[in-house]
Design a protein around this motif. Structure first.
Motif, PDB file in Angstrom:
ATOM      1  N   ASP A 191       0.809  -1.216   0.000  1.00  0.00           N
ATOM      2  CA  ASP A 191       0.000   0.000   0.000  1.00  0.00           C
ATOM      3  C   ASP A 191       0.844   1.269   0.000  1.00  0.00           C
ATOM      4  O   ASP A 191       0.335   2.367   0.183  1.00  0.00           O
ATOM      5  N   SER A 192       2.141   1.132  -0.198  1.00  0.00           N
ATOM      6  CA  SER A 192       3.020   2.294  -0.256  1.00  0.00           C
ATOM      7  C   SER A 192       2.788   3.036  -1.573  1.00  0.00           C
ATOM      8  O   SER A 192       2.509   2.407  -2.600  1.00  0.00           O
ATOM      9  N   ARG A 200       9.397   0.206  -3.830  1.00  0.00           N
ATOM     10  CA  ARG A 200      10.453   1.209  -3.768  1.00  0.00           C
ATOM     11  C   ARG A 200      10.574   1.833  -2.377  1.00  0.00           C
ATOM     12  O   ARG A 200      11.666   2.220  -1.956  1.00  0.00           O
ATOM     13  N   THR A 201       9.443   1.958  -1.675  1.00  0.00           N
ATOM     14  CA  THR A 201       9.477   2.574  -0.353  1.00  0.00           C
ATOM     15  C   THR A 201       9.094   1.621   0.772  1.00  0.00           C
ATOM     16  O   THR A 201       9.354   1.907   1.940  1.00  0.00           O
ATOM     17  N   SER A 202       8.469   0.491   0.432  1.00  0.00           N
ATOM     18  CA  SER A 202       8.075  -0.453   1.482  1.00  0.00           C
ATOM     19  C   SER A 202       9.218  -1.377   1.888  1.00  0.00           C
ATOM     20  O   SER A 202       9.176  -2.014   2.940  1.00  0.00           O
ATOM     21  N   VAL A 203      10.251  -1.472   1.060  1.00  0.00           N
ATOM     22  CA  VAL A 203      11.423  -2.302   1.358  1.00  0.00           C
ATOM     23  C   VAL A 203      12.612  -1.384   1.608  1.00  0.00           C
ATOM     24  O   VAL A 203      12.832  -0.430   0.856  1.00  0.00           O
ATOM     25  N   GLU A 204      13.355  -1.673   2.677  1.00  0.00           N
ATOM     26  CA  GLU A 204      14.526  -0.868   3.012  1.00  0.00           C
ATOM     27  C   GLU A 204      15.773  -1.743   3.120  1.00  0.00           C
ATOM     28  O   GLU A 204      15.688  -2.902   3.513  1.00  0.00           O
ATOM     29  N   ILE A 205      16.893  -1.153   2.749  1.00  0.00           N
ATOM     30  CA  ILE A 205      18.186  -1.822   2.865  1.00  0.00           C
ATOM     31  C   ILE A 205      19.082  -0.929   3.714  1.00  0.00           C
ATOM     32  O   ILE A 205      19.392   0.202   3.308  1.00  0.00           O
ATOM     33  N   PRO A 234      15.454   3.373   1.689  1.00  0.00           N
ATOM     34  CA  PRO A 234      14.430   2.780   0.820  1.00  0.00           C
ATOM     35  C   PRO A 234      15.038   2.154  -0.434  1.00  0.00           C
ATOM     36  O   PRO A 234      15.980   2.703  -1.019  1.00  0.00           O
ATOM     37  N   LEU A 235      14.487   1.022  -0.836  1.00  0.00           N
ATOM     38  CA  LEU A 235      14.965   0.340  -2.035  1.00  0.00           C
ATOM     39  C   LEU A 235      14.880   1.259  -3.251  1.00  0.00           C
ATOM     40  O   LEU A 235      15.714   1.182  -4.162  1.00  0.00           O
ATOM     41  N   ASP A 253      11.413  10.266   2.909  1.00  0.00           N
ATOM     42  CA  ASP A 253      12.176   9.556   3.932  1.00  0.00           C
ATOM     43  C   ASP A 253      12.675  10.492   5.023  1.00  0.00           C
ATOM     44  O   ASP A 253      13.245  10.059   6.008  1.00  0.00           O
ATOM     45  N   ASP A 254      12.449  11.824   4.811  1.00  0.00           N
ATOM     46  CA  ASP A 254      12.929  12.804   5.808  1.00  0.00           C
ATOM     47  C   ASP A 254      12.127  12.695   7.108  1.00  0.00           C
ATOM     48  O   ASP A 254      10.921  12.468   7.063  1.00  0.00           O
TER      49      ASP A 254
END
Length: 300
Positions: free
Chosen positions: A219-220, A225-230, A234-235, A299-300
């Motif tokens: 639901d992002s 791109r924004t629901s997964v982070e490394i 954000p991816l 992401d801020d």
């Protein structure tokens, strides 16, 4: 000419127009198997002989004239490509201006029309046998509607990203052109192989991400791109940087194709094809930059 990049330049029509003419068949023969130089193929006196109705001074004046340039022979030139690309970008700006000033609901509708219409005309122009200036400008205007609507949405969420994306797109284009003209960056076979692998991987990721967003699996706003982070990043940041790099390298391949077209004396009408190809790449580059900026701001 670089192959495997922008499909606009890889179509058989543009690629065929940039093929060099065949070499003369034998010593003493002109190109394409014509009669020896100085001799008329129909058995009449050659240019070196006097002609009825022409004085010696008139013949000498003909010999002294400069060779015909690209403009005289209706061949593609860099100036042609620049002017037609400017016309396409002006159409993009005009379309974007419409969606930026109309009512919000109408702007969203025009954005959808621009996205769908631009996609259809992109396919038509890519596979059309002869370039159509009207259809190419119509494509640019429709893409302007889409970009204007997209910019309006993201700029409302993250003020300033629209202007930053414009500056970023122009900066990447300028740097890429300078590097190409300096000879420091070229579309080598090794780079082309990496580009093809990366672009296929990016396309697969984009398709999976789109399906997951449509089905509600994520639901992002930007899906994976924004629901997964490394490592807390954000991816989409990594994917965005890769996509911008691919778009920049696609510009290198576009420049290579245009250079080949000018050098081989492609017909002037193909300057519209070159302008269309550059516009397609610049639209892609702008979308990737504004999306990356939005992800970073979110992401801020």
């Amino acid at each position: 000419m670089a192959l495997g990049g922008n499909p606009v330049f890889n179509g058989k029509n543009f690629r065929g127009a940039t093929q060099a003419p065949p070499a003369p068949q034998a010593y003493g023969q002109g190109a394409y198997g014509q009669a020896p130089y100085g001799q008329n193929p129909y058995g009449q006196a050659g240019w070196g002989a006097s002609r009825p109705g022409m004085t010696q001074d008139q013949l000498q004046e003909m010999y002294d004239r400069p060779a015909a340039g690209p403009a005289d022979t209706a061949r593609m030139t860099y100036d042609d490509v620049i002017m037609k690309t400017a016309a396409c970008l002006a159409a993009v700006v005009a379309g974007a201006a419409v969606t930026l000033v109309v009512a919000e609901g109408l702007a969203y509708l025009l954005m959808i029309v621009g996205a769908l219409g631009g996609f259809v005309l992109a396919l038509v122009n890519t596979f059309k046998k002869q370039p159509s200036p009207a259809l190419i400008l119509a494509y640019a205007a429709l893409e302007g509607l889409f970009l204007g609507g997209l910019t309006r949405i993201l700029d409302a969420m993250y003020p300033g990203v629209g202007l930053q994306a414009v500056v970023g797109t122009l900066s990447v284009f300028a740097v890429t052109l300078v590097l190409f003209r300096s000879g420091k960056v070229r579309a080598t076979p090794k780079a082309m192989r990496f580009f093809m692998i990366a672009i296929i991987g990016y396309a697969v990721f984009g398709l999976i991400n789109m399906v997951m967003m449509w089905t509600g699996a994520v639901d992002s706003p930007f899906g994976l791109r924004t629901s997964v982070e490394i490592f807390g990043i954000p991816l989409g940041v990594f994917i965005g940087l890769l996509a911008i790099g691919l778009a920049a390298f696609s510009l290198i391949m576009d420049f290579t194709s245009i250079e080949a077209g000018v050098r081989s004396g492609a017909p002037q009408r193909f300057s519209w094809t070159a302008a269309f190809g550059l516009t397609v790449t610049l639209v892609w580059l702008y979308v990737e930059i504004i999306r990356l900026l939005a992800i970073l701001r979110g992401d801020d």
